[in-house]
Design a protein around this motif. Sequence first.
Motif, PDB file in Angstrom:
ATOM      1  N   ALA A 107       0.681  -0.648   0.176  1.00 28.23           N
ATOM      2  CA  ALA A 107      -0.055   0.198  -0.304  1.00 28.23           C
ATOM      3  C   ALA A 107       0.497   1.552  -0.027  1.00 28.23           C
ATOM      4  CB  ALA A 107      -1.090  -0.255   1.159  1.00 28.23           C
ATOM      5  N   MET A 108       0.086   2.304  -0.697  1.00 30.23           N
ATOM      6  CA  MET A 108       0.850   3.542  -0.725  1.00 30.23           C
ATOM      7  C   MET A 108       0.308   4.539  -0.282  1.00 30.23           C
ATOM      8  SD  MET A 108       3.835   2.285  -2.010  1.00 30.23           S
ATOM      9  CE  MET A 108       4.621   3.942  -3.327  1.00 30.23           C
ATOM     10  N   GLY A 109       1.347   5.670   0.148  1.00 25.20           N
ATOM     11  CA  GLY A 109       0.667   7.308   0.956  1.00 25.20           C
ATOM     12  C   GLY A 109       1.346   8.116   0.068  1.00 25.20           C
ATOM     13  N   TRP A 110       0.726   9.006   0.293  1.00 24.84           N
ATOM     14  CA  TRP A 110       1.669  10.365  -0.290  1.00 24.84           C
ATOM     15  C   TRP A 110       1.352  11.718   1.555  1.00 24.84           C
ATOM     16  CZ3 TRP A 110       5.100  12.232  -3.536  1.00 24.84           C
ATOM     17  CH2 TRP A 110       5.058  11.145  -4.831  1.00 24.84           C
ATOM     18  N   PHE A 111       2.316  11.901   1.727  1.00 25.17           N
ATOM     19  CA  PHE A 111       2.784  12.986   3.047  1.00 25.17           C
ATOM     20  C   PHE A 111       3.311  14.286   2.699  1.00 25.17           C
ATOM     21  CE2 PHE A 111       1.308  10.422   6.773  1.00 25.17           C
ATOM     22  CZ  PHE A 111       1.248   8.426   5.671  1.00 25.17           C
ATOM     23  N   ARG A 112       3.504  15.307   3.583  1.00 22.22           N
ATOM     24  CA  ARG A 112       3.810  16.610   3.161  1.00 22.22           C
ATOM     25  C   ARG A 112       4.190  17.043   4.994  1.00 22.22           C
ATOM     26  NH1 ARG A 112      -1.157  20.117   0.700  1.00 22.22           N
ATOM     27  NH2 ARG A 112      -2.198  20.094   2.605  1.00 22.22           N
TER      28      ARG A 112
ATOM     29  N   ALA B 255       4.932  21.211   5.510  1.00 24.83           N
ATOM     30  CA  ALA B 255       6.026  22.606   5.229  1.00 24.83           C
ATOM     31  C   ALA B 255       6.794  22.910   7.094  1.00 24.83           C
ATOM     32  CB  ALA B 255       4.293  23.400   6.007  1.00 24.83           C
ATOM     33  N   PRO B 256       7.266  24.281   6.477  1.00 21.86           N
ATOM     34  CA  PRO B 256       8.416  24.815   7.284  1.00 21.86           C
ATOM     35  C   PRO B 256       7.695  24.996   8.699  1.00 21.86           C
ATOM     36  CG  PRO B 256       8.848  25.650   5.320  1.00 21.86           C
ATOM     37  CD  PRO B 256       7.637  24.896   5.427  1.00 21.86           C
ATOM     38  N   GLY B 257       8.325  24.356   9.467  1.00 26.44           N
ATOM     39  CA  GLY B 257       7.964  24.425  11.406  1.00 26.44           C
ATOM     40  C   GLY B 257       6.701  23.574  11.883  1.00 26.44           C
ATOM     41  N   LYS B 258       5.771  22.702  10.359  1.00 22.87           N
ATOM     42  CA  LYS B 258       5.077  21.837  10.950  1.00 22.87           C
ATOM     43  C   LYS B 258       4.979  20.699  10.412  1.00 22.87           C
ATOM     44  CE  LYS B 258       1.419  25.400   9.223  1.00 22.87           C
ATOM     45  NZ  LYS B 258       0.461  25.179   8.123  1.00 22.87           N
ATOM     46  N   GLU B 259       4.480  19.576  11.025  1.00 24.21           N
ATOM     47  CA  GLU B 259       4.653  18.475  11.496  1.00 24.21           C
ATOM     48  C   GLU B 259       4.042  17.944  10.441  1.00 24.21           C
ATOM     49  OE1 GLU B 259       3.948  17.285  16.302  1.00 24.21           O
ATOM     50  OE2 GLU B 259       2.804  16.407  14.672  1.00 24.21           O
ATOM     51  N   ARG B 260       4.619  16.895  10.007  1.00 23.42           N
ATOM     52  CA  ARG B 260       4.290  15.896   8.593  1.00 23.42           C
ATOM     53  C   ARG B 260       2.941  15.302   8.938  1.00 23.42           C
ATOM     54  NH1 ARG B 260       8.113  12.028   6.697  1.00 23.42           N
ATOM     55  NH2 ARG B 260       8.540  10.724   8.683  1.00 23.42           N
ATOM     56  N   GLU B 261       2.110  15.654   7.932  1.00 16.83           N
ATOM     57  CA  GLU B 261       0.388  14.862   7.564  1.00 16.83           C
ATOM     58  C   GLU B 261       0.402  14.655   6.281  1.00 16.83           C
ATOM     59  OE1 GLU B 261      -2.174  18.851   7.207  1.00 16.83           O
ATOM     60  OE2 GLU B 261      -1.295  19.603   5.015  1.00 16.83           O
TER      61      GLU B 261
ATOM     62  N   GLU C 117      -1.340  27.185   0.452  1.00 15.81           N
ATOM     63  CA  GLU C 117      -0.882  26.407   1.665  1.00 15.81           C
ATOM     64  C   GLU C 117      -0.530  24.888   1.492  1.00 15.81           C
ATOM     65  OE1 GLU C 117      -3.459  28.625   0.860  1.00 15.81           O
ATOM     66  OE2 GLU C 117      -5.145  27.478   1.296  1.00 15.81           O
ATOM     67  N   ASP C 118      -0.553  24.696  -0.039  1.00 14.85           N
ATOM     68  CA  ASP C 118       0.024  23.267  -0.347  1.00 14.85           C
ATOM     69  C   ASP C 118       1.301  23.186  -0.498  1.00 14.85           C
ATOM     70  OD1 ASP C 118      -2.940  23.386  -2.993  1.00 14.85           O
ATOM     71  OD2 ASP C 118      -2.692  21.747  -0.488  1.00 14.85           O
ATOM     72  N   THR C 119       2.521  24.710  -0.282  1.00 14.22           N
ATOM     73  CA  THR C 119       3.540  24.594  -0.452  1.00 14.22           C
ATOM     74  C   THR C 119       4.574  23.550   0.899  1.00 14.22           C
ATOM     75  OG1 THR C 119       3.905  27.243  -1.457  1.00 14.22           O
ATOM     76  CG2 THR C 119       5.495  25.826   0.005  1.00 14.22           C
ATOM     77  N   ALA C 120       5.484  22.568   0.308  1.00 17.55           N
ATOM     78  CA  ALA C 120       5.656  21.362   1.476  1.00 17.55           C
ATOM     79  C   ALA C 120       6.627  20.779   0.567  1.00 17.55           C
ATOM     80  CB  ALA C 120       4.605  20.458   1.576  1.00 17.55           C
ATOM     81  N   VAL C 121       7.406  20.477   1.858  1.00 17.74           N
ATOM     82  CA  VAL C 121       8.252  18.648   1.006  1.00 17.74           C
ATOM     83  C   VAL C 121       7.277  17.622   1.169  1.00 17.74           C
ATOM     84  CG1 VAL C 121       9.832  17.457   1.408  1.00 17.74           C
ATOM     85  CG2 VAL C 121      10.757  20.407   2.089  1.00 17.74           C
TER      86      VAL C 121
ATOM     87  N   TYR D  28       6.522  13.887   0.873  1.00 20.23           N
ATOM     88  CA  TYR D  28       7.199  11.805   0.638  1.00 20.23           C
ATOM     89  C   TYR D  28       5.805  11.632   0.300  1.00 20.23           C
ATOM     90  CZ  TYR D  28      10.130  15.110   3.186  1.00 20.23           C
ATOM     91  OH  TYR D  28      11.067  15.656   3.932  1.00 20.23           O
ATOM     92  N   CYS D  29       6.134   9.863  -0.213  1.00 18.65           N
ATOM     93  CA  CYS D  29       5.779   9.082  -0.631  1.00 18.65           C
ATOM     94  C   CYS D  29       5.952   7.799   0.252  1.00 18.65           C
ATOM     95  CB  CYS D  29       5.569   8.398  -1.752  1.00 18.65           C
ATOM     96  SG  CYS D  29       7.623   8.192  -2.427  1.00 18.65           S
TER      97      CYS D  29
END
Length: 126
Positions: free
Chosen positions: A33-38, A40-46, A89-93, A95-96
């Motif tokens: 199973a696969m997922g995408w997370f992101r 943003a600066p100063g925030k937790e990964r979501e 607000e979608d700006t972030a790194v 991750y898959c």
Amino acid sequence: QLQMVESGGGLVQAGGSLRLSCAASRRTSSYFAMGWFRQAPGKEREFVAAISKSGGSTVYLESVKGRFTISRDNAKNTVYLQMNSLKPEDTAVYYCAARRDYSGSVYYTEYEYNYWGQGTQVTVSS
């Protein structure tokens, strides 16, 4: 061991689109199973989106529903995240992530995933 490499990030204006790709080092169909997370600066990964191993089930973060689409091509061992109508607000790194799965489920939390890519930066300008 599964290795994954994300690509497709970049700088885009608000309202624009990007398609992220996550290429896995070996066969992912029937196993992962696969997922995408992101993050943003100063925030937790979501959590952003997830897809079952067959591609038959998907789930999304509420704020991206109707704008983002997760899909997979098991023949190419690749998962995609099509992002439309992007907002600052979608700006972030982004991750898959992957986890071995035997039930056909989708997974929402980062703790449920075992394998991660290195991330790709998405920047949306206003």
